[in-house]
Design an enzyme around this catalytic site. Sequence first.
Site, PDB file in Angstrom:
ATOM      1  N   GLU A 135       2.756   5.123  -3.806  1.00  0.00           N
ATOM      2  CA  GLU A 135       2.759   6.155  -4.889  1.00  0.00           C
ATOM      3  C   GLU A 135       4.100   6.875  -4.980  1.00  0.00           C
ATOM      4  O   GLU A 135       4.490   7.232  -6.086  1.00  0.00           O
ATOM      5  CB  GLU A 135       1.635   7.152  -4.648  1.00  0.00           C
ATOM      6  CG  GLU A 135       0.239   6.550  -4.751  1.00  0.00           C
ATOM      7  CD  GLU A 135      -0.154   5.707  -3.549  1.00  0.00           C
ATOM      8  OE1 GLU A 135       0.443   5.926  -2.472  1.00  0.00           O
ATOM      9  OE2 GLU A 135      -1.010   4.835  -3.693  1.00  0.00           O
ATOM     10  N   ASP A 165      -9.222   4.300  -1.616  1.00  0.00           N
ATOM     11  CA  ASP A 165     -10.141   4.666  -0.524  1.00  0.00           C
ATOM     12  C   ASP A 165     -11.440   5.283  -1.017  1.00  0.00           C
ATOM     13  O   ASP A 165     -11.635   6.497  -0.997  1.00  0.00           O
ATOM     14  CB  ASP A 165      -9.428   5.634   0.426  1.00  0.00           C
ATOM     15  CG  ASP A 165      -8.211   4.988   1.043  1.00  0.00           C
ATOM     16  OD1 ASP A 165      -8.052   3.759   0.902  1.00  0.00           O
ATOM     17  OD2 ASP A 165      -7.402   5.709   1.646  1.00  0.00           O
ATOM     18  N   ASP A 186       0.866  -1.181   0.000  1.00  0.00           N
ATOM     19  CA  ASP A 186       0.000   0.000   0.000  1.00  0.00           C
ATOM     20  C   ASP A 186       0.909   1.239   0.000  1.00  0.00           C
ATOM     21  O   ASP A 186       2.125   1.132   0.149  1.00  0.00           O
ATOM     22  CB  ASP A 186      -0.850  -0.086   1.283  1.00  0.00           C
ATOM     23  CG  ASP A 186      -1.943   0.980   1.366  1.00  0.00           C
ATOM     24  OD1 ASP A 186      -2.294   1.553   0.333  1.00  0.00           O
ATOM     25  OD2 ASP A 186      -2.427   1.222   2.482  1.00  0.00           O
TER      26      ASP A 186
HETATM   27  C1  NOJ Z   1      -4.591   3.333   2.843  1.00  0.00           C
HETATM   28  C2  NOJ Z   1      -5.272   2.252   2.075  1.00  0.00           C
HETATM   29  O1  NOJ Z   1      -5.829   2.757   0.908  1.00  0.00           O
HETATM   30  C3  NOJ Z   1      -6.312   1.604   2.963  1.00  0.00           C
HETATM   31  O2  NOJ Z   1      -6.938   0.571   2.248  1.00  0.00           O
HETATM   32  C4  NOJ Z   1      -5.661   1.082   4.218  1.00  0.00           C
HETATM   33  O3  NOJ Z   1      -6.634   0.534   5.059  1.00  0.00           O
HETATM   34  C5  NOJ Z   1      -4.940   2.218   4.945  1.00  0.00           C
HETATM   35  N1  NOJ Z   1      -3.995   2.805   4.026  1.00  0.00           N
HETATM   36  C6  NOJ Z   1      -4.227   1.743   6.201  1.00  0.00           C
HETATM   37  O4  NOJ Z   1      -3.203   0.886   5.894  1.00  0.00           O
END
Ligand code: NOJ
Length: 962
Positions: A547, A621, A544
């Site tokens: 970017e 998200d 995650d």
């Molecule tokens: C951002 C991610 O997009 C999300 O899915 C994740 O739960 C959080 N980071 C925490 O790791």
Amino acid sequence: MALHRPGKQRLTLFLATLVVAFCCLIVPAVSVKHESFKTCSQSGFCKRNRAYADDVTALGTSWKSPYELESSTIELKDGLLTGTVVKTTTLGEKVRLPLTVSFLESGLARVVLDEEKRVKGEIDLRHDSKIRKERYNEAEKWTIVGGLNLNRAAAFSSEPEAGFTKVQYGPENQYRALIRHAPFEVSFQRDGETHVKLNDRGFLNLEHWRPKVDAPEDETQPEDESTWWEETFGGNTDSKPRGPESVALDITFPGYEHVYGIPEHADSLSLRETRGGSGNHEDPYRLYNSDVFEYELNSPMTLYGAIPFMQAHRKNSSVGVFWLNAAETWVDIVKSKSTANPLSLGAAGKKTSQTHWFSEAGQLDVFVFLGPNPQTISKNYGELTGYTQLPQHFALGYHQCRWNYVTDEDVKDVDRKFDRYQIPYDVIWLDIEYTDGKKYFTWDPLTFPDPKGMQEQLDESERKLVIIIDPHLKNENGYPIIEELKSKDLAIKNKDKSIYDGWCWPGSSHWVDCFNPAAISWWQNLYKYDKFKGTFHNTFIWNDMNEPSVFNGPETTMPKDNIHYGDWEHRDVHLINGMTVVNATYRGLVERKKGEIQRPFILTRSFYAGTQRMGAMWTGDNQADWGHLAISMPMVLNQGISGFPFAGADVGGFFGNPDKDLLVRWYQTGIWYPFFRAHAHIDTRRREPYLVGDPYMQIISQAIRLRYQLLPAWYTAFHEASVNGSPIVRPQYYVHPEDEQGFALDDQFYLASTGLLAKPIVTKDQNSVSIYLSDDEKYYDYFDYTVYQGKGKSHTIDAPLEKTPVLMQGGHVIPRKDRPRRSSGLMKWDPYTLVVVLDKHGAAEGTLYVDDGETYDFEKGAFIHRRFRFTESTLSSEDIGTSGPKTGEYLKSMAGVRVERIVVVGAPLEWQQKSTVTVIEDGSKEATTAPLQFTAGLAGKAAYAIVKNPNVGIGKSWKIEF
Ligand code: NOJ
């Protein structure tokens, strides 16, 4: 204090507070922080290139592009054309730009423009910078894996014309590149028609290197330099040691009204115009991988990943371009009425998509695809950037995630509850809280004291665990990983080459530089079981924030003047950064213990062209609202068009709490995402499907079971994607390239080539849905065989909450497994059901691909690949695989896996008289019979027949005569 206010003021304050409170109640939706991200007018090179385009347009015919190909420099040898384009600046200076045009065996053409001075290093950098002087030329190294063989037969055309170079190339030399020298312009033709034009509008702009000259105060600068040098946004100043260096080009698709691709944006599949006007965007589509918090819908704003690949489509013709550049990129789109062009015969009267691409740095590097159909484009693009990896079979099942399952006991409890409520799932996920203080590659000793016991429980039902590992590493003394990162010098640097420090989940952090081969090997080793204690064969990884997301960085990412391995600026490589992390993780997962080889599974948030070779992506998200549910399908479809079909969105919505109807409809949609995972933010209420109560739980569990029932079809679809690049879920235009009415549809789609056509409900309180049919085939309701037929029309289907609207197109054989199990692993030896959906001529065809779902043995022939065909009352199974050293052994292991049921939908009335079918299996001495049961079709429903237990092997050749 309020007590001492005069009464009227107190009342006003009270009312104001009420209004604010009320507004908070009625406007619960959160929205993106626009001020944190640049608009085009806040990005120097975007603004300059748009202004350039506007100036050129305003000048009309009185303007001449300053780029000219020097005729004397042109050479064509073995499929490679070279030459020099000269740019004449406003001051009359000549800037030499080496040009190569590669004509590839696949029929693609690649145009690259570089800058001679920078190739030779004859430029000075500002601020004593030590970065590279060349334009970034390594995007290819990360992205391209094949398809670059030159078409040696490419030749100058036999019809010379002064001022033009014409090259015949492509299949049977049927394509033609028409290169005009002055001004420089290239048109690509297929069948005598122009399909793609470069610099047709004259927006080509390669900002050449120039020294910063401070003009005496009383003199005005000849050009507006206000955005050339240092650039400040949100309190951060980009030092731009090479000054302005963008590359821009207009690309026109004459007669092509629709363009698709260039993810990732929360927008419709068919891209909109971006120069304002009703229903259009004001800003170009932006590609600058960023952690865009609470993203907005129907927007050209950048999201987490980028694929600068576009398909253009018109009736019966598809073409495309791939803009290979790893720097920040924007794409403007306008659609104009086609001009009467004698060379674009079929295009007359249609709109033309005119696109304008600009990137902040790097070479100009563009691939042109002449199609002629979407399938060929997918294949060609996959040849170039790689096909989707064939994932492990479990990855196609249902994934249960939330931020966070808080202890190992919690995980075990959730696991048990799924069983108690008989809801299948394959994978449970751990978000960042499992770590010891956000230090990746560790476990919190208090909450996860026993990862082994937890994973053993999961393993009992063949379930897996995915844990998160982010690329920011906590800057804390004594954390061995950070100590190693520093001592081995593997981190991304500041512009002065000290280690870059930024803020992310753990607080102060450093970032691993996975562009560095030494960092790759280091990162890869961290995943070894003996290094990352507590991980096992059923642990997989989620990368995650790659970017990279930097909470205190400009636009929530890294400063562009940061420095990577090889002395490239972050500016040069930003779009590829996320992919390099996945690449290093992938290498790590391939072999975590000597001799144990299994296919990795990695989910990534950031991606670039090529990431499809290594894992799955999701759309980040989103929010628990109907709008986000609706946009998820066009986004997932667009990923497929762009060569990265293993895609999904957070089921249920990440932010917020979905109401029960929304949750149900989201599951009914999510079962059609190639990557099917529920996820939720840490502040949301628990919403595992068994918590929602009846009837919702039952409905969700039916939806999940539908996914599991169709897993054989899904795995076959993934296999197709892994060998020919085709999308796993396909939009209407892709399946019916002739039907103009379907070109903008993005809320219904086909599952690969199965003929399954789904249209999930994505709006509140909707109890029916209208599905559009492009062809005149019979379509049958998946569940009750109601028949729909009628080309070019929409058909209404009842879809109360408990129904997932899906039709079966006549003419297909759909493989299924009908026995409900706890996980896909437990279905491995289950028998198959074949659903034969007859077309209007009484025929059907379909394929099935099966392998061990875990290893790479399929590369040695350990797989089953069958074609089922129903014609002239006979259903047959024919081998379409190629055998290898492991074929025999694999087929032996599968000998017991049989077909237990055949359902023929649209069965002919004569079968009413029949009670048996004849079964002839290859290698059996005698034919046998199996019972046939016919059910007549009443009230608009099709008749169907069921063959019970024909008992033929799934890996065998056989015939069943009806
Ligand atoms: C951002 C991610 O997009 C999300 O899915 C994740 O739960 C959080 N980071 C925490 O790791």
